[in-house]
Write an enzyme that holds these catalytic residues in place. Structure first.
Site, PDB file in Angstrom:
ATOM      1  N   HIS A 143      10.189   5.326  -3.489  1.00 41.18           N
ATOM      2  CA  HIS A 143       9.747   4.712  -2.237  1.00 41.18           C
ATOM      3  C   HIS A 143       9.553   3.208  -2.401  1.00 41.18           C
ATOM      4  CE1 HIS A 143       6.472   5.972  -4.761  1.00 41.18           C
ATOM      5  NE2 HIS A 143       5.545   5.422  -4.018  1.00 41.18           N
ATOM      6  N   ASP A 175       0.877  -1.166   0.000  1.00 38.51           N
ATOM      7  CA  ASP A 175       0.000   0.000   0.000  1.00 38.51           C
ATOM      8  C   ASP A 175       0.914   1.214   0.000  1.00 38.51           C
ATOM      9  OD1 ASP A 175      -2.572   1.047  -0.201  1.00 38.51           O
ATOM     10  OD2 ASP A 175      -2.709   1.448   1.943  1.00 38.51           O
ATOM     11  N   PHE A 211       3.537   9.238 -13.141  1.00 34.98           N
ATOM     12  CA  PHE A 211       2.077   9.222 -13.044  1.00 34.98           C
ATOM     13  C   PHE A 211       1.706   9.716 -11.657  1.00 34.98           C
ATOM     14  CE2 PHE A 211       3.814   5.140 -11.832  1.00 34.98           C
ATOM     15  CZ  PHE A 211       3.164   4.858 -10.644  1.00 34.98           C
ATOM     16  N   GLY A 212       0.423   9.786 -11.388  1.00 37.21           N
ATOM     17  CA  GLY A 212      -0.025  10.222 -10.067  1.00 37.21           C
ATOM     18  C   GLY A 212       0.439  11.633  -9.759  1.00 37.21           C
TER      19      GLY A 212
END
Length: 203
Positions: A183, A69, A155-156
């Protein structure tokens, strides 16, 4: 090779995880190939959501499971968008939109001088669905939030995620460099180190 179910159907994640974890003697299989539906992610922390996804996939397949996540956490926003990063601007019935998410982030940051933020990725490895001591690792990538986009890669939030040490955003980095610094890359390296201790006979 140890067969492990990936609690995701994202082809990009499958490719990235498979390439990295093959060195640990792990053969990744996406959950969709085993008939596993997506799990609910109702929690407020990355680790709880990753655990929920890994337990769900492991319980339905009987295999060890890996889940992740991740998201963007901004200091001035109390850690938001956090676990809601992919749907930060999503209303009922709306499709997920990077453009809308970035627009909301920029709007929310107008009142704040502190631009610090970080991308966070949490990976959870379960040996079984009831594993009492899952392997949990975290990768953090520090940066700052811009109020205008720079770069066409990524992206994002990448076009707004500025890296002061490099003088560019994540969307301006060559993909190979981003895949070393991100990350998720940091979390994968930590997981690989832990798995090498877990399965020493395979190295």
């Amino acid at each position: 090779m140890t067969r492990v179910v990936l609690a995701s159907n994202n082809p990009g994640k499958l490719k990235e995880f498979s390439a990295s974890l093959a060195a640990a003697g792990i053969d990744m299989v996406p959950q969709g190939a085993l008939g596993v539906p997506e799990a609910e992610e109702p929690f407020g922390t990355f680790v709880e959501n990753a655990l929920a996804k890994a337990r769900h996939a492991s319980r339905l397949t009987g295999l060890p499971a890996l889940a992740d996540d991740s998201g963007l956490c901004v200091h001035a926003l109390g850690g938001a968008p956090g676990v809601h990063s992919a749907r930060y601007a999503q209303g009922p019935g709306d499709a997920r939109s990077d453009t809308a998410n970035n627009a909301r982030l920029v709007a929310d940051m107008t009142r704040h001088a502190d631009r610090r933020g970080c991308y966070v990725a949490v990976l959870v490895y379960l040996r079984s669905a009831d594993d009492p001591r899952p392997i949990v690792v975290e990768g953090v990538w520090d940066g700052e939030v811009l109020d205008h986009p720079q770069g066409g890669n990524g992206f994002g939030y990448d076009p707004y995620f500025y890296l002061p040490d490099l003088g560019m955003t994540a969307a301006e980095l060559p993909l190979a460099q981003k895949n070393l610094l991100s990350h998720r890359a940091r979390a994968l390296r930590a997981l690989l180190q832990a798995l090498r201790s877990e399965y020493p006979a395979q190295h």
